[in-house]
Design a protein around this motif. Structure first.
Motif, PDB file in Angstrom:
ATOM      1  N   LEU A   1     -13.198  45.160  54.190  1.00 27.55           N
ATOM      2  CA  LEU A   1     -12.956  43.974  53.375  1.00 27.55           C
ATOM      3  C   LEU A   1     -14.167  43.054  53.465  1.00 27.55           C
ATOM      4  O   LEU A   1     -14.461  42.503  54.523  1.00 27.55           O
ATOM      5  N   ILE A   2     -14.874  42.919  52.343  1.00 24.24           N
ATOM      6  CA  ILE A   2     -16.077  42.091  52.280  1.00 24.24           C
ATOM      7  C   ILE A   2     -15.957  41.193  51.052  1.00 24.24           C
ATOM      8  O   ILE A   2     -15.836  41.686  49.930  1.00 24.24           O
ATOM      9  N   ASP A   3     -15.976  39.873  51.282  1.00 25.62           N
ATOM     10  CA  ASP A   3     -15.896  38.910  50.182  1.00 25.62           C
ATOM     11  C   ASP A   3     -14.723  39.197  49.254  1.00 25.62           C
ATOM     12  O   ASP A   3     -14.872  39.271  48.031  1.00 25.62           O
ATOM     13  N   ASN A   4     -13.536  39.387  49.828  1.00 25.36           N
ATOM     14  CA  ASN A   4     -12.299  39.606  49.083  1.00 25.36           C
ATOM     15  C   ASN A   4     -12.329  40.847  48.195  1.00 25.36           C
ATOM     16  O   ASN A   4     -11.690  40.889  47.138  1.00 25.36           O
ATOM     17  N   GLU A   5     -13.084  41.854  48.636  1.00 23.93           N
ATOM     18  CA  GLU A   5     -13.167  43.118  47.915  1.00 23.93           C
ATOM     19  C   GLU A   5     -13.257  44.230  48.953  1.00 23.93           C
ATOM     20  O   GLU A   5     -13.931  44.079  49.969  1.00 23.93           O
ATOM     21  N   LEU A   6     -12.571  45.341  48.709  1.00 27.10           N
ATOM     22  CA  LEU A   6     -12.670  46.480  49.617  1.00 27.10           C
ATOM     23  C   LEU A   6     -13.885  47.315  49.231  1.00 27.10           C
ATOM     24  O   LEU A   6     -14.041  47.704  48.067  1.00 27.10           O
ATOM     25  N   VAL A   7     -14.740  47.556  50.212  1.00 25.01           N
ATOM     26  CA  VAL A   7     -15.977  48.296  49.995  1.00 25.01           C
ATOM     27  C   VAL A   7     -15.919  49.576  50.828  1.00 25.01           C
ATOM     28  O   VAL A   7     -15.572  49.541  52.015  1.00 25.01           O
ATOM     29  N   LEU A   8     -16.277  50.682  50.206  1.00 25.78           N
ATOM     30  CA  LEU A   8     -16.236  51.982  50.860  1.00 25.78           C
ATOM     31  C   LEU A   8     -16.967  51.962  52.194  1.00 25.78           C
ATOM     32  O   LEU A   8     -18.096  51.479  52.298  1.00 25.78           O
TER      33      LEU A   8
END
Length: 152
Positions: A50-57
């Motif tokens: 979870l990075i900046d309210n987004e899920l990143v692979l």
């Protein structure tokens, strides 16, 4: 081997591998590999951070995957927005499912916490419909708890 014993053994392997390492990426990579190689009929196992309210692979094993998933979308994004594990017996019946791999049919997603906040999710997909059950969720949650304890 019964599922309870299987997950107890798997948890022991995970703890042995991550016990001397505090880097979250390294531990996520090894956990992904252990789970992917230990569960039958699993075609993807890995983490989205979870990075900046987004899920990143993050670290994973399996086919090429979606790189970014908005919170609240798909099974992984729902796990974050609802702050709860997701057990989906048929992903094709899950409204808003994001099909990163068309061969996936069921899925479990477990939130990963650090200091009371979700920092990632652990996502496991199977090619079989209804492959996972509540016992799988509990076993995978114990593995995630081992990771969380190592990150503190």
């Amino acid at each position: 081997m019964a599922k309870t014993e299987f997950y107890r053994s798997l948890l022991g392997q995970v703890k042995a591998i991550i016990s001397d390492e505090h880097d979250e990426i390294a531990n996520m990579a090894n956990i992904s590999a252990i789970v992917f190689n230990s569960l039958d009929k699993v075609n993807w196992a890995g983490f989205y951070r979870l990075i900046d309210n987004e899920l990143v692979l993050g670290p994973f094993q399996g086919q090429v995957a979606c790189i970014r998933i908005p919170v609240g979308r798909g099974v992984c994004g729902t796990a974050v927005s609802e702050a709860t594990a997701q057990l989906v017996t048929d992903v094709h019946q899950f409204e808003g499912h994001i099909a990163c791999d068309a061969s996936s049919n069921s899925e479990v997603v477990i939130p990963v916490y650090l200091h009371g906040k979700i920092i990632a999710v652990f996502d496991i997909d199977s090619t079989e419909v209804a492959y996972f059950d509540e016992e799988d969720v509990r076993g995978l949650q114990n593995i995630v708890h081992a990771l969380e304890n190592q990150l503190k």
